[in-house]
Motif scaffolding. Structure first.
Motif, PDB file in Angstrom:
ATOM      1  N   ARG A 128     -24.641  16.997 -57.348  1.00 17.17           N
ATOM      2  CA  ARG A 128     -24.462  15.980 -58.229  1.00 17.17           C
ATOM      3  C   ARG A 128     -23.417  16.339 -59.255  1.00 17.17           C
ATOM      4  N   CYS A 129     -22.632  15.484 -59.845  1.00 18.44           N
ATOM      5  CA  CYS A 129     -21.705  15.969 -61.186  1.00 18.44           C
ATOM      6  C   CYS A 129     -22.197  14.703 -62.106  1.00 18.44           C
ATOM      7  N   ASP A 130     -22.872  15.376 -63.186  1.00 21.22           N
ATOM      8  CA  ASP A 130     -23.232  14.474 -64.456  1.00 21.22           C
ATOM      9  C   ASP A 130     -22.342  14.455 -65.358  1.00 21.22           C
ATOM     10  N   ILE A 131     -21.603  13.273 -66.117  1.00 17.85           N
ATOM     11  CA  ILE A 131     -20.769  13.325 -66.924  1.00 17.85           C
ATOM     12  C   ILE A 131     -21.485  12.799 -68.301  1.00 17.85           C
ATOM     13  N   TYR A 132     -21.795  13.856 -69.042  1.00 17.21           N
ATOM     14  CA  TYR A 132     -22.504  13.366 -70.439  1.00 17.21           C
ATOM     15  C   TYR A 132     -21.567  12.868 -71.510  1.00 17.21           C
ATOM     16  N   THR A 133     -21.839  11.685 -71.958  1.00 10.74           N
ATOM     17  CA  THR A 133     -20.904  11.402 -72.945  1.00 10.74           C
ATOM     18  C   THR A 133     -21.393  10.408 -74.103  1.00 10.74           C
ATOM     19  N   ASP A 134     -20.690   9.858 -74.940  1.00  8.37           N
ATOM     20  CA  ASP A 134     -21.388   9.025 -76.028  1.00  8.37           C
ATOM     21  C   ASP A 134     -21.555   7.572 -75.656  1.00  8.37           C
ATOM     22  N   VAL A 135     -21.764   7.215 -74.378  1.00  9.09           N
ATOM     23  CA  VAL A 135     -22.117   5.729 -74.087  1.00  9.09           C
ATOM     24  C   VAL A 135     -23.201   6.120 -72.853  1.00  9.09           C
ATOM     25  N   ASP A 136     -24.134   5.252 -72.869  1.00  8.71           N
ATOM     26  CA  ASP A 136     -25.096   5.774 -71.836  1.00  8.71           C
ATOM     27  C   ASP A 136     -24.666   5.153 -70.339  1.00  8.71           C
ATOM     28  N   GLY A 137     -23.402   5.044 -70.147  1.00 11.72           N
ATOM     29  CA  GLY A 137     -22.957   4.534 -68.871  1.00 11.72           C
ATOM     30  C   GLY A 137     -21.619   4.087 -68.651  1.00 11.72           C
ATOM     31  N   VAL A 138     -21.413   3.281 -67.678  1.00 12.05           N
ATOM     32  CA  VAL A 138     -20.070   2.668 -67.289  1.00 12.05           C
ATOM     33  C   VAL A 138     -20.578   1.161 -67.659  1.00 12.05           C
ATOM     34  N   PHE A 197     -27.140  11.721 -75.780  1.00 14.85           N
ATOM     35  CA  PHE A 197     -27.860  11.330 -77.134  1.00 14.85           C
ATOM     36  C   PHE A 197     -29.408  10.593 -76.734  1.00 14.85           C
ATOM     37  N   GLU A 198     -29.527  10.318 -75.499  1.00 17.49           N
ATOM     38  CA  GLU A 198     -30.776   9.609 -75.050  1.00 17.49           C
ATOM     39  C   GLU A 198     -31.682  10.352 -74.264  1.00 17.49           C
ATOM     40  N   GLU A 199     -33.089  10.129 -74.240  1.00 12.25           N
ATOM     41  CA  GLU A 199     -33.864  10.930 -73.332  1.00 12.25           C
ATOM     42  C   GLU A 199     -33.442  11.111 -72.200  1.00 12.25           C
ATOM     43  N   MET A 200     -33.882  12.435 -71.468  1.00 13.45           N
ATOM     44  CA  MET A 200     -33.137  12.609 -70.041  1.00 13.45           C
ATOM     45  C   MET A 200     -34.152  11.975 -69.189  1.00 13.45           C
ATOM     46  N   ASP A 201     -33.798  11.180 -68.101  1.00 10.18           N
ATOM     47  CA  ASP A 201     -34.362  10.483 -67.048  1.00 10.18           C
ATOM     48  C   ASP A 201     -33.283  10.410 -65.953  1.00 10.18           C
ATOM     49  N   ASP A 202     -33.913  10.549 -64.572  1.00  6.81           N
ATOM     50  CA  ASP A 202     -33.359  10.853 -63.445  1.00  6.81           C
ATOM     51  C   ASP A 202     -32.640   9.635 -62.884  1.00  6.81           C
ATOM     52  N   THR A 203     -33.015   8.487 -63.707  1.00  5.90           N
ATOM     53  CA  THR A 203     -32.504   7.109 -63.236  1.00  5.90           C
ATOM     54  C   THR A 203     -31.263   6.630 -64.212  1.00  5.90           C
ATOM     55  N   ALA A 204     -31.216   7.669 -65.410  1.00  2.00           N
ATOM     56  CA  ALA A 204     -30.525   7.100 -66.382  1.00  2.00           C
ATOM     57  C   ALA A 204     -28.920   6.827 -65.892  1.00  2.00           C
ATOM     58  N   GLY A 205     -28.262   6.329 -66.764  1.00  2.00           N
ATOM     59  CA  GLY A 205     -26.755   6.068 -66.656  1.00  2.00           C
ATOM     60  C   GLY A 205     -26.155   5.150 -65.403  1.00  2.00           C
TER      61      GLY A 205
END
Ligand code: ADP
Ligand code: ASP
Ligand code: MG
Length: 412
Positions: A169-179, A233-241
């Motif tokens: 997978r490619c995880d893009i960490y940014t300043d919002v929690d998703g699209v 910036f948020e808790e790690m969670d496999d279903t996040a984003g």
């Protein structure tokens, strides 16, 4: 070992403290058993500062030197991230683009990745290294010069590495929690999407939603890279984003999936050009050669053999476009009475694959804008998007009104 790619954008590496926070996330993935490739951006604001230096020094700069300067921000964060990981006892080292090497075309300031040989980094993983930290946004041209991939290019570096290494997978960490359905910074009703189709994301990105660089979405779609956008910036969670995925993985979606905007647009009109076969080629060839990214094009009805040709391009390319047109005129390739540049416009677009089968979206969009007294200057459409050019001061209002009218705050 399975490979995971994690990309941290500018705000996620803006301070040493944030780099530490990002490094902890990397440590968690390493503990799960992944070999991790970390792609970093420059600290936030850094690339803008470097671009400013170049433009002040040389307004019509040599793009090779522009790349030498603006690529440097990523070198700093790559080294700092590797050091931070080492301090946490995670075996890591940094790579600049040319060291990998990330091989690109020679289109400076807007290069495309052509190949990423995996042997160097794989060999290090084989020797017990756990994290390869790679400076995003940069590569090396066939001539051996440093290149950059266009603004926001670290996203593309990340997806290209994920494709080259067959990452899970490619995880893009940014300043919002998703699209979101639209930029959450200009519309408070924007809703986070759990999933978005590649094609919709591609349109959203190319129409200004800078959460992902367009080319990164293109690559993910082509190489079937599972792509996730999430907050650092948020808790790690496999279903996040938000997961960017194939259309058939999405059960239900609105006709319009999102609204995109692009602030830095300019509308240029060549007044009274001769209306003859070949005129469009005579205008747009020198513009392309000068590196002007022309977007919308309108040719007015011809009167007495003369016509106005209007096109849009990014605001910071207006000077380049004017120079190219004046030069073409001086060479006798084209003739016009004047150039009018309107740098006070913005583009607003609605996007959705549902438009393929639903009619009336354009009519509704135009009605919503007219209800707010917003004049449309140029319109373009494709199968899954409608874009309009409007006066910039109405941009936020237009985005919010369209978001409301298409009820994007509610899911299908
Ligand atoms: P990074 O530095 O992490 O690469 P960017 O600033 O390039 O981050 O992209 C994230 C920004 O994209 C967000 O802060 C947000 O303002 C903007 N954005 C625009 N459209 C959207 C959208 N539809 N969904 C989420 N973010 C969006
Ligand atoms: N630092 C580069 C930019 O600001 C690349 C990136 O962040 O993706 O455009
Ligand atoms: Mg970005």
């Amino acid at each position: 070992m399975p490979v995971l790619v994690m990309k941290f954008g500018g705000t996620s590496v803006a301070t040493l403290d944030r780099i530490r926070r990002a490094a902890k996330r990397v440590g968690v993935e390493v503990a799960k058993g992944y070999d991790v490739i970390v792609i970093v951006s420059a600290m936030s604001g850094e690339t803008n500062k470097l671009v400013g230096f170049v433009e002040e020094t040389s307004p019509l700069f040599d793009a090779r030197e522009y790349d030498a300067v603006v690529s440097s921000g990523e070198n700093v964060t790559a080294g700092l991230m590797a050091l931070t990981l080492q301090e946490m006892d995670v075996p890591a080292r940094s790579w600049q683009g040319w060291q990998v090497p990330v091989m690109t075309t020679g289109a400076h300031a807007n290069a495309r990745i052509e190949d990423i040989p995996t042997d160097n980094i794989s060999a290090k993983f084989g020797q017990g290294m756990k994290v390869a930290v790679v400076a995003g946004f940069q590569g090396i041209s066939p001539e051996g010069r440093i290149t950059t991939l266009g603004r926001g290019g670290s996203d593309t570096t990340a997806v290209a590495f994920a494709a080259a290494f067959g990452a899970v997978r490619c995880d893009i960490y940014t300043d919002v929690d998703g699209v979101y359905t639209t930029d959450p910074r200009i519309c408070e009703k924007a809703r986070k999407l759990d999933k978005i189709a590649f094609e919709e994301m591609l349109e959203m990105a190319s129409l200004g939603a800078k959460v992902l660089q367009t080319r990164s979405v293109e690559l993910a779609m082509r190489f079937k890279v599972p792509l996730r956008v999430l907050s650092s910036f948020e808790e790690m969670d496999d279903t996040a984003g938000t997961l960017v995925c194939d259309e058939d993985e999405i059960m239900e979606s609105n006709v319009v999936a999102g609204v995109a905007h692009s602030r830095d647009e300019a509308k240029m009109t060549l007044v009274s050009v001769a209306d003859r076969p070949g005129i469009a080629a005579a205008i747009f060839t020198p513009l392309a050669e000068a590196g002007v990214n022309v977007d919308m094009i309108v040719q007015n009805i011809s009167e007495e053999g003369r016509t106005d040709m209007t096109f849009s391009c990014p605001t910071n390319q207006v000077a380049r476009a004017e120079k190219a047109m004046e030069e073409a005129k001086a060479k006798g390739e084209i003739n016009f009475h004047g150039i009018v540049a309107d740098t006070n416009v913005a583009k607003v677009s609605v996007v959705g694959i549902g438009m393929r089968s639903h009619t009336g979206v354009a009519a509704k969009m135009f009605k919503v804008l007219s209800n707010d007294g917003i004049n449309i200057k140029v319109i373009t459409t494709s199968e899954i998007k409608i874009s309009v050019l409007i006066e910039r001061k109405y941009m936020e209002l237009a985005v919010q009104a369209l978001h409301d009218a298409f009820e994007l705050d509610k899911s299908a």
